[in-house]
Scaffold this motif. Structure first.
Motif, mmCIF file in Angstrom:
data_model
loop_
_atom_site.group_PDB
_atom_site.id
_atom_site.type_symbol
_atom_site.label_atom_id
_atom_site.label_comp_id
_atom_site.label_asym_id
_atom_site.label_seq_id
_atom_site.Cartn_x
_atom_site.Cartn_y
_atom_site.Cartn_z
ATOM 1 N N ASP A 1 31.656 35.634 -17.112
ATOM 2 C CA ASP A 1 32.085 34.755 -18.373
ATOM 3 C C ASP A 1 32.160 33.276 -18.109
ATOM 4 O OD1 ASP A 1 32.723 35.121 -20.862
ATOM 5 O OD2 ASP A 1 34.453 36.145 -20.459
ATOM 6 N N GLY B 1 33.704 29.902 -17.826
ATOM 7 C CA GLY B 1 34.864 29.126 -17.613
ATOM 8 C C GLY B 1 35.698 30.022 -16.432
ATOM 9 N N VAL B 2 34.905 30.893 -15.837
ATOM 10 C CA VAL B 2 35.511 31.622 -14.667
ATOM 11 C C VAL B 2 35.756 30.687 -13.313
ATOM 12 C CG1 VAL B 2 35.369 34.021 -15.643
ATOM 13 C CG2 VAL B 2 33.611 33.168 -14.125
ATOM 14 N N GLY B 3 34.623 29.618 -13.266
ATOM 15 C CA GLY B 3 34.628 28.962 -12.268
ATOM 16 C C GLY B 3 33.556 29.211 -11.375
ATOM 17 N N LYS B 4 32.164 29.600 -11.952
ATOM 18 C CA LYS B 4 31.071 30.192 -11.130
ATOM 19 C C LYS B 4 30.597 28.721 -10.513
ATOM 20 C CE LYS B 4 28.994 31.907 -14.670
ATOM 21 N NZ LYS B 4 30.247 31.631 -15.675
ATOM 22 N N PHE C 1 36.148 19.896 -5.385
ATOM 23 C CA PHE C 1 36.363 20.701 -6.534
ATOM 24 C C PHE C 1 36.305 19.790 -7.655
ATOM 25 C CE2 PHE C 1 39.935 21.890 -9.502
ATOM 26 C CZ PHE C 1 39.211 23.196 -9.904
ATOM 27 N N SER D 1 34.636 20.218 -14.580
ATOM 28 C CA SER D 1 33.389 20.978 -14.432
ATOM 29 C C SER D 1 32.858 21.160 -15.916
ATOM 30 C CB SER D 1 33.274 22.104 -13.653
ATOM 31 O OG SER D 1 32.181 22.839 -13.696
ATOM 32 N N LYS D 2 31.502 20.790 -16.075
ATOM 33 C CA LYS D 2 31.021 20.892 -17.614
ATOM 34 C C LYS D 2 30.508 22.428 -17.587
ATOM 35 C CE LYS D 2 29.787 16.154 -18.568
ATOM 36 N NZ LYS D 2 29.968 15.725 -17.168
ATOM 37 N N THR E 1 27.892 25.285 -17.949
ATOM 38 C CA THR E 1 26.451 25.252 -17.679
ATOM 39 C C THR E 1 25.647 25.553 -18.795
ATOM 40 O OG1 THR E 1 27.375 25.837 -15.548
ATOM 41 C CG2 THR E 1 24.951 26.211 -15.901
ATOM 42 N N THR F 1 24.307 30.700 -12.923
ATOM 43 C CA THR F 1 23.934 31.248 -14.509
ATOM 44 C C THR F 1 25.049 30.626 -15.440
ATOM 45 O OG1 THR F 1 24.920 33.189 -14.588
ATOM 46 C CG2 THR F 1 22.761 33.118 -13.850
ATOM 47 N N ALA F 2 24.896 30.344 -16.781
ATOM 48 C CA ALA F 2 25.484 30.133 -18.040
ATOM 49 C C ALA F 2 26.208 31.278 -18.516
ATOM 50 C CB ALA F 2 24.963 29.344 -18.971
ATOM 51 N N GLY F 3 27.471 31.097 -18.488
ATOM 52 C CA GLY F 3 28.373 32.558 -18.934
ATOM 53 C C GLY F 3 28.538 32.583 -20.435
ATOM 54 N N ALA G 1 38.264 28.236 -6.063
ATOM 55 C CA ALA G 1 37.412 26.817 -5.928
ATOM 56 C C ALA G 1 38.175 25.681 -5.677
ATOM 57 C CB ALA G 1 36.329 26.715 -7.120
#
Ligand code: GTP
Ligand code: MG
Length: 172
Positions: A19, A21-24, A36, A40-41, A43, A68-70, A156
């Motif tokens: 999803d 915003g989970v931090g990928k 860190f 972070s923008k 994706t 990938t983009a969530g 992260a």
């Protein structure tokens, strides 16, 4: 096998799913750049990064990472990135049950459409926010075991278990 060896370097194509915003992206940036980015923008589409690890036996492994983009609007692009991947990291946020459900959706999709033999890991990120935990370690571990996946909780933000996440994949 999907892992290609050229001379002494093992190349591993890896994809992150989960999803928004989970931090990928933060996991990848922590692993590749060692820091860190709290701002972070989101994706767009996907982004590619690679990181080479030197192994003890003087060989090395190069992770070719598709982040990938969530966001839902990009969901239909995912097969472009997981097709042909040797490893898939399915990421959720331990403070959000919703993202754990979304992770289960991705696991099912991978089981149906990814390369047979793909190595999958379930990654519970934001482990530093344990006071707001919504997904128990036990439940996630049982789900992962049932589906033949590795399971690890990471942060992260603090770097907890980030290198271990990638190292453990090499044991597969
Ligand atoms: P999409 O690109 O939209 O799919 O999202 P993403 O999964 O790549 O999320 P991203 O890495 O951009 O992280 C979203 C936000 O979560 C970041 O701006 C961070 O502030 C926060 N975040 C990421 N990892 C952690 C973590 O381990 N702990 C905490 N506390 N916050 C984190
Ligand atoms: Mg991202």
């Amino acid at each position: 096998n999907l892992m290609v060896t050229d001379s002494k370097c093992l190349r591993v194509k890896l994809v992150l799913l989960g999803d928004s915003g989970v931090g990928k992206s933060c996991i990848v940036l922590r692993f590749v750049r060692g820091h860190f980015e709290p701002t972070s923008k989101v994706t767009v589409g996907a982004s590619f990064l690679s990181q080479t690890l030197a192994l003890q036996d003087s060989t090395s492994v190069k992770f070719e990472i598709w982040d990938t983009a969530g966001q839902e609007r990009y969901a239909s692009l995912a097969p472009l990135y997981y097709r042909g991947a040797a490893v898939a990291l399915v990421v959720y946020d331990i403070t959000s049950l919703e993202t754990f459900r979304k992770a289960q959706y991705w696991v099912k999709e991978l089981q149906k459409h990814a390369s047979p033999g793909i190595i999958m890991a379930l990654v519970g990120n934001k482990a530093d926010l344990h006071e707001s935990r919504a997904v128990s370690f036990q439940d996630a571990m049982e789900y992962a075991e049932k589906n033949g996946m590795f399971f690890i909780e990471t942060s992260a933000k603090t770097a907890d278990n980030i290198n271990q996440l990638f190292e453990v994949l090499l044991e597969a």
